[in-house]
Enzyme design. Structure first.
Site, PDB file in Angstrom:
ATOM      1  N   LYS A 120      56.761 105.669   4.085  1.00 26.98           N
ATOM      2  CA  LYS A 120      55.636 106.612   4.087  1.00 26.98           C
ATOM      3  C   LYS A 120      55.874 107.760   5.046  1.00 26.98           C
ATOM      4  CE  LYS A 120      52.063 104.019   1.890  1.00 26.98           C
ATOM      5  NZ  LYS A 120      50.677 103.649   1.733  1.00 26.98           N
ATOM      6  N   LYS A 130      59.153 101.371  -6.510  1.00 28.02           N
ATOM      7  CA  LYS A 130      57.860 100.756  -6.802  1.00 28.02           C
ATOM      8  C   LYS A 130      56.900 101.754  -7.480  1.00 28.02           C
ATOM      9  CE  LYS A 130      54.563 100.316  -3.645  1.00 28.02           C
ATOM     10  NZ  LYS A 130      53.234  99.917  -3.175  1.00 28.02           N
ATOM     11  N   LYS A 187      50.324 104.477  -6.579  1.00 25.83           N
ATOM     12  CA  LYS A 187      49.216 105.324  -7.024  1.00 25.83           C
ATOM     13  C   LYS A 187      49.330 106.733  -6.467  1.00 25.83           C
ATOM     14  CE  LYS A 187      46.069 102.491  -4.519  1.00 25.83           C
ATOM     15  NZ  LYS A 187      46.594 102.305  -3.178  1.00 25.83           N
TER      16      LYS A 187
END
Ligand code: AQP
Length: 337
Positions: A118, A200, A203
């Site tokens: 992230k 992965k 969203k």
């Protein structure tokens, strides 16, 4: 005297950080239904405090918080049998988080792969909250004396850390926290991106063809599966190096309950085009009732708010019990009443 067993506490949550994908559905929410059995006591949280570790538009965050609660119910969770609430409605999450920060090592947090991923994705906003995310998650879990945490496999490392923190704390102060265990299904714990099948499905992926939303319309679902990246082979079979096909087979298997070898037989002699069409149709059919129920629920905000309110009351009660114990153990003077 009869030995009455306490139900096992189950806890999980989802961030209102985007439109939920079939990854969130298959890896997490769909599997929560089985914990409605009497031997469990389940709590599901909409983790809005986690979501702000990445910049959110306030009005969207608010709307998505309602949406995720509505989705929990639309995916089949019974509000009478599960406690559902919004994380920021229970201050003990932030309060315990501070305490547990003092029992978590900088080196441990530096090793978290989600933080590394992230911070790469959000290079202009690598804030302390992003780094500290796993401690807040440990607090979410430990506040409720959770035994089982049903999650996708991307959360495995965070659950391990929550266990380590709990054990470290217990070693100093006695049995304060239940040591939680992660729960993952055999299939569907890591649904991959349709465009980059080694990554992965997320969203927050900016490429809208990479993920299928739980609320996507049939046309969009069909289009995304049609465009899914596969390989130059033509045979539908589960094998090393066929990441795209493996992912589509996993999704198809989760929606139909068919094994990989049953799927291979079903599509013997057929090409990828037929297979993709079948996956798209199956997913669209499977999600249709969820979408319909979701729309009904979103039209009744008062009902959703009543669930939030009741859920927060129950959650506050459980959480404060643990927090008081922790405060006492670390040596804080109890509030003078
Ligand atoms: N691709 C996935 N396959 C299976 N399970 C998944 N989960 C997430 N992606 C997949 C599981 O969904 C639950 C809720 O996830 P989250 O909202 O807490 O955050 P996340 O894991 O970071 O999910 P996303 O979709 O990737 O969100 P963003 O893009 O905001 O970071 C968890 O149980 C998770 O394991």
């Amino acid at each position: 005297m009869e030995n009455i067993q306490q139900p096992k506490r189950v806890f999980s949550g989802v961030q209102p950080s985007g439109v939920l994908t079939i990854g969130n559905y298959l890896g997490a929410i769909k599997n929560w239904k089985k914990f409605e059995a009497d031997e469990f006591d389940s709590i599901y949280c909409v983790v809005d405090m986690h979501a702000i570790t990445v910049r959110q538009v306030p009005a969207e965050l608010r709307r998505r918080t309602y949406e995720i609660l509505a989705l929990y119910i639309a995916c089949g969770l019974d509000p009478q049998k599960n406690t559902m609430f919004v994380q920021s409605h229970v201050p003990a999450h932030a309060e315990l988080s501070w305490i547990l920060n003092c029992y978590t090592m900088f080196g441990e947090l530096s090793r978290m792969t989600q933080f590394k991923d992230k911070s790469q994705k959000n290079a202009s906003n690598v804030n302390a909250g992003l780094f500290d995310y796993p401690v807040l998650m440990a607090s979410d879990i430990l506040l409720y004396q959770t035994a089982i945490v049903p999650v996708g496999s991307d959360q495995k490392q965070h659950i391990e850390l929550a266990r380590d923190i709990a054990m470290r704390f217990n070693q100093v102060y006695g049995d304060v926290f239940t040591i939680p265990e992660g729960y993952m299904e055999k299939n569907g714990t890591k649904i991959m991106s349709l465009q980059e099948p080694t990554k992965k499905m997320s969203k927050s992926d900016e490429n809208e063809n990479a993920s299928v939303g739980i609320l996507d319309e049939r046309d969009a679902i069909m289009r995304k599966f049609k465009r899914a990246v596969t390989d130059s082979d033509t045979v539908v079979r589960f094998a090393d190096g066929k990441d795209g096909i493996n992912n589509l087979m996993t999704i198809y298997s989760c929606f139909t309950g068919k094994s990989m070898s049953e799927i291979e037989s079903e599509f013997e002699g057929k090409g990828y085009g037929d297979f993709k069409l079948a996956v798209g149709e199956t997913v669209a059919d499977g999600l249709q009732p969820v979408r319909e129920r979701f729309n009904q629920l979103m039209a009744d905000k008062a009902y959703l708010e009543s669930i939030m309110k009741e859920g927060a009351e129950k959650a506050n009660y459980f959480a404060n019990k643990t927090l008081s114990k922790v405060y006492k153990k670390v040596g804080f003077v109890p509030k003078i009443r």
